[in-house]
Write a protein that holds these residues in place. Structure first.
Motif, short mmCIF file in Angstrom:
data_model
loop_
_atom_site.label_atom_id
_atom_site.label_comp_id
_atom_site.label_asym_id
_atom_site.label_seq_id
_atom_site.Cartn_x
_atom_site.Cartn_y
_atom_site.Cartn_z
N ASP A 197 0.85 -1.20 0.00
CA ASP A 197 0.00 0.00 0.00
C ASP A 197 0.88 1.25 0.00
OD1 ASP A 197 -2.15 -1.71 0.17
OD2 ASP A 197 -2.31 -1.56 2.34
N ASP A 198 1.84 1.30 -0.92
CA ASP A 198 2.80 2.39 -0.94
C ASP A 198 2.11 3.74 -0.95
OD1 ASP A 198 4.62 0.40 -1.08
OD2 ASP A 198 5.24 0.76 -3.16
N TYR A 199 2.62 4.64 -0.11
CA TYR A 199 2.07 5.99 0.00
C TYR A 199 3.23 6.97 0.06
CZ TYR A 199 -0.25 10.07 2.09
OH TYR A 199 -0.72 11.33 2.35
N ALA A 200 3.18 7.98 -0.78
CA ALA A 200 4.21 9.03 -0.82
C ALA A 200 3.52 10.38 -0.72
CB ALA A 200 5.03 8.93 -2.10
N ASN A 201 3.99 11.22 0.18
CA ASN A 201 3.38 12.53 0.42
C ASN A 201 4.48 13.58 0.48
OD1 ASN A 201 2.51 14.90 1.91
ND2 ASN A 201 0.71 13.77 2.57
N THR A 202 4.43 14.52 -0.44
CA THR A 202 5.32 15.68 -0.42
C THR A 202 4.49 16.91 -0.10
OG1 THR A 202 6.79 14.69 -2.08
CG2 THR A 202 6.97 17.06 -1.72
N SER A 203 4.77 17.55 1.02
CA SER A 203 3.99 18.70 1.47
C SER A 203 4.87 19.93 1.58
CB SER A 203 3.34 18.41 2.83
OG SER A 203 2.41 17.35 2.75
N TYR A 204 4.27 21.09 1.36
CA TYR A 204 5.01 22.34 1.45
C TYR A 204 4.12 23.41 2.08
CZ TYR A 204 2.30 23.20 -2.82
OH TYR A 204 1.28 23.32 -3.72
N ARG A 205 4.77 24.42 2.61
CA ARG A 205 4.05 25.52 3.25
C ARG A 205 4.91 26.78 3.23
NH1 ARG A 205 6.38 26.31 8.11
NH2 ARG A 205 7.54 24.55 9.02
N LEU A 206 4.25 27.91 3.24
CA LEU A 206 4.92 29.21 3.31
C LEU A 206 3.95 30.19 3.92
CD1 LEU A 206 7.37 31.02 2.54
CD2 LEU A 206 6.21 31.46 0.37
N SER A 207 4.40 30.93 4.89
CA SER A 207 3.54 31.93 5.52
C SER A 207 4.36 33.18 5.82
CB SER A 207 2.92 31.40 6.81
OG SER A 207 3.92 31.10 7.78
N GLY A 208 3.67 34.30 5.89
CA GLY A 208 4.32 35.55 6.20
C GLY A 208 3.33 36.52 6.80
N SER A 209 3.84 37.43 7.57
CA SER A 209 3.00 38.47 8.16
C SER A 209 3.82 39.74 8.31
CB SER A 209 2.45 38.03 9.52
OG SER A 209 3.49 37.86 10.46
N THR A 210 3.16 40.85 8.21
CA THR A 210 3.83 42.13 8.37
C THR A 210 2.83 43.16 8.88
OG1 THR A 210 5.19 43.81 7.26
CG2 THR A 210 3.36 42.88 6.01
N ARG A 211 3.33 44.13 9.60
CA ARG A 211 2.48 45.22 10.07
C ARG A 211 2.76 46.42 9.17
NH1 ARG A 211 -0.88 45.91 14.03
NH2 ARG A 211 -0.38 43.90 14.97
#
Length: 645
Positions: free
Chosen positions: A219-233
């Motif tokens: 039951d091979d499973y491959a997961n590539t996940s990414y994220r990017l966040s930013g905040s500024t005032r």
């Protein structure tokens, strides 16, 4: 994993717990570790940040401390010990996840990321069920779980409740993070992250990869996940936030389960069938604090999903070839104004616009149609504090104007009263709600039988719901003990169901009791007992599938012995009705689901402030777990390390 290693793992945990109570603590447990206390924490998923001790909804908070102790990466691992919540996964990692609240269906649970809806318009119910099994919980500071109808707050598909993911707000220090873990079922996970900032700008990004051979090694499973966040005032009064998340997955699929003589034969291996999927989420917000009396916010987000299901004939010529592609797009925008005309009132007004689209494609047939729909909504609520005592009354209303259906109205009323001298809090909540059919329910196609088949029904009606609950929380022994008890009653009319095609059914009702008892056993050790009694039945008397009458468990958290901490959870799921669609007719069939106990545990040793090593195990009793005909994971042990530079 052999029985010998399971015994060693359990014995080590027992030794650490028994020694830790008498050992000198390297640091005390503060209030944030004891999340069962009546703390002055803020609940952000109530649209206006509200004190945890004031909110009238039935609510649970998983803090960053608890998320870190569990060493979990997916929602089913993190939510399994909450009263009234049934986290179910049909197989191993990556398989379909359903999270049911208070005996209702999985698609009655709404998923939010930083207050913005996260769902897949191409899913059969247009909900987040197809996302939850693949969505990695990296860089999440807290989980807020609101049980009970939340349609007034968040619209359709929040009939049962809402889960809000609160991302981290990182500081300015430049930090490079590295994570590696591996173990049973040939599982390996690697993650890399970078965060930092300059003056009023902060950013965080990460990339992770998970590979596993699954339960039976095929039951091979491959997961590539990414994220990017930013905040500024941008100005002292104006703040901007940005969130990007996504994943690419591929997974081998099993055949459908078989039922013989009333018994479930788990889904057999099928090396020829697989699925691929991708998700891209982009969201942003602007928050303006005009003064102490008013503020406003603007949010927008988009979700793009692309899923493909491929079936091929077996080597012996049996089976069939088919390929179904589903693509979904969701665009959501909202404006919210908060105004306090006096110290007794905090009024909220808002407007939402949402548009979704579904594309379907069958192998050899090309594009089979593109469908879309939109809706507009107006909502308002008022936080009323009429007396100089901790009493909060919150009425609210929402009007939704769908493109394809008549106007939908949802109302909400909650109240909370805290008796400080007695350590008692009384709360109640009543709400009406509605749910419009998804695009797939209206126009969906299926290739489950080897040929293209229309399963949608454009004549479907909207569902209606009514929910109410009443609860009490009692703090005892200098806030070392907290008892919670909640009675709930939820009803749905014109419930949409699948019977060779989608249709409106007679509806359902779920009533029950949620209970929880938390106690600080020692400055370094806290425990929690939880139990849920649920009586969920369709209007024709049949049990609601996937909902046990009895569920509960115990949780122990230990933080002491200098840098060592641990978490142990024993959960119980009682007998339930499970709904299968066995081949070759694919007609619904109710079978009995077996009860089971499940033991999970995690040990964490903090080498320094920046690094730690951990050992975690799930289903350590190696129970036979069958969820809707699919085998759950056997005993699994993982080890890993986290480091920051």
């Amino acid at each position: 994993m052999t029985s010998f290693y399971r015994v060693i793992f359990l014995f080590s945990l027992f030794q650490l717990f028994t020694q830790g109570v008498s050992a000198e603590s390297g640091e005390d447990i503060n209030a944030s570790h004891l999340d069962f206390r009546l703390e002055p924490l803020e609940v952000t998923s109530a649209r206006i940040p509200t004190s945890f001790a004031e909110i009238g909804h039935s609510f649970s908070l998983l803090s960053e401390e608890e998320l870190s102790l569990s060493q979990g990466h997916f929602l089913p691992e993190l939510l399994q010990t909450l009263p009234g919540v049934r986290a179910q996964q049909l197989g191993g990692k990556g398989q379909l996840v359903s999270i049911r609240m208070r005996g209702l269906r999985a698609h009655d649970t709404k998923l939010l990321l930083d207050g913005m809806p996260l769902r897949d318009p191409s899913a059969p119910k247009g909900d987040a069920a197809g996302i939850m099994g693949d969505l990695v919980m990296d860089d999440i500071a807290a989980l807020e779980v609101m049980r009970g109808a939340s349609s007034m707050l968040y619209g359709s598909d929040a009939t049962g409740g809402a889960i809000s993911l609160i991302p981290h707000r990182r500081g300015q220090k430049e930090v490079l993070g590295i994570e590696v873990e591996g173990g049973s079922l040939s599982t390996l996970r690697e993650a890399l992250s970078l965060s930092g900032g300059h003056r009023s700008f902060h950013y965080s990004g990460g990339l992770s990869r998970l590979d596993t051979s699954g339960i039976d090694g095929h039951d091979d499973y491959a997961n590539t996940s990414y994220r990017l966040s930013g905040s500024t005032r941008l100005t002292p009064e104006l703040k901007a936030d940005l969130q990007i998340r996504g994943f690419e997955v591929r997974q081998q699929l099993n055949k459908d389960p078989v039922v013989e003589h009333g018994s479930i034969i788990p889904a057999p291996d099928d090396p020829n069938d697989y699925r691929t999927g991708s998700l891209f989420f982009l969201g942003g917000s602007l928050r303006h604090e005009g003064s102490d009396r008013w503020s406003q916010s603007l949010r927008f987000n988009g979700v793009h999903s692309d899923r493909r299901f491929v079936a091929m004939k077996d080597p012996d010529g049996s089976g069939f070839d088919s390929e179904l592609g589903l693509r979904g797009n969701l665009y959501h925008g909202e404006y919210q104004l908060n105004y306090s005309p006096s110290r007794h009132h905090l009024v909220t007004f808002g407007y939402e616009h949402e548009r979704e689209a579904l594309e379907q494609e069958v192998k050899g047939g090309g594009e089979k149609g593109r469908f879309s729909q939109y809706s507009n909504a107006l909502f308002a609520q008022d936080q009323i504090r009429p007396f100089p005592v901790p009493f909060l009354l919150v009425p609210g209303v929402r009007l939704t104007f769908p493109e394809r259906f008549s106007t939908l109205a949802s109302g909400d009323l909650s109240a909370s009263y805290l008796l400080n001298n007695w350590g008692t809090r009384l709360r109640t909540h009543i709400a009406s709600g509605s749910r419009s059919p998804s695009l797939y329910e209206l126009y969906g196609m299926s290739t489950a039988k080897g040929a293209e088949e229309i399963v949608g029904n454009s004549a479907l009606r909207t569902e209606k719901s009514l929910s109410w609950d009443a609860g009490i929380e009692q703090s005892l022994f200098d806030e070392k003990t907290l008892l919670q008890l909640t009675f709930f009653d939820q009803r749905i009319w014109d419930a949409i169901r699948y019977r060779s095609h989608y249709e409106n059914g007679p509806g359902l009702r779920s009533i029950g009791i949620e209970s929880e008892w938390g106690h600080e056993l020692h400055p370094t050790l806290s425990g929690r007992l939880f139990y849920t009694l649920t009586h969920a039945r369709h209007a024709d008397g049949e049990s609601v599938e996937g909902v046990p009458d009895h569920s509960g468990g115990v949780e122990l958290k230990w933080k002491g012995w200098k840098r060592l901490s641990s978490l142990m959870r024993l959960t119980y799921k009682g007998e339930e009705e499970q709904l299968l669609y066995p081949a070759p007719l694919y007609q619904p069939l109710h079978v009995a689901g077996e009860p089971y106990f499940k033991l999970d545990a995690a040990l964490t040793y903090r080498v320094s402030e920046e690094s730690q090593i951990f050992l975690k195990g799930s289903n350590l009793l190696d129970q036979r777990i069958i969820e809707n005909g699919f085998r759950g994971e056997p005993a699994v042990v993982m080890a890993g390390l986290k480091a920051a530079i």
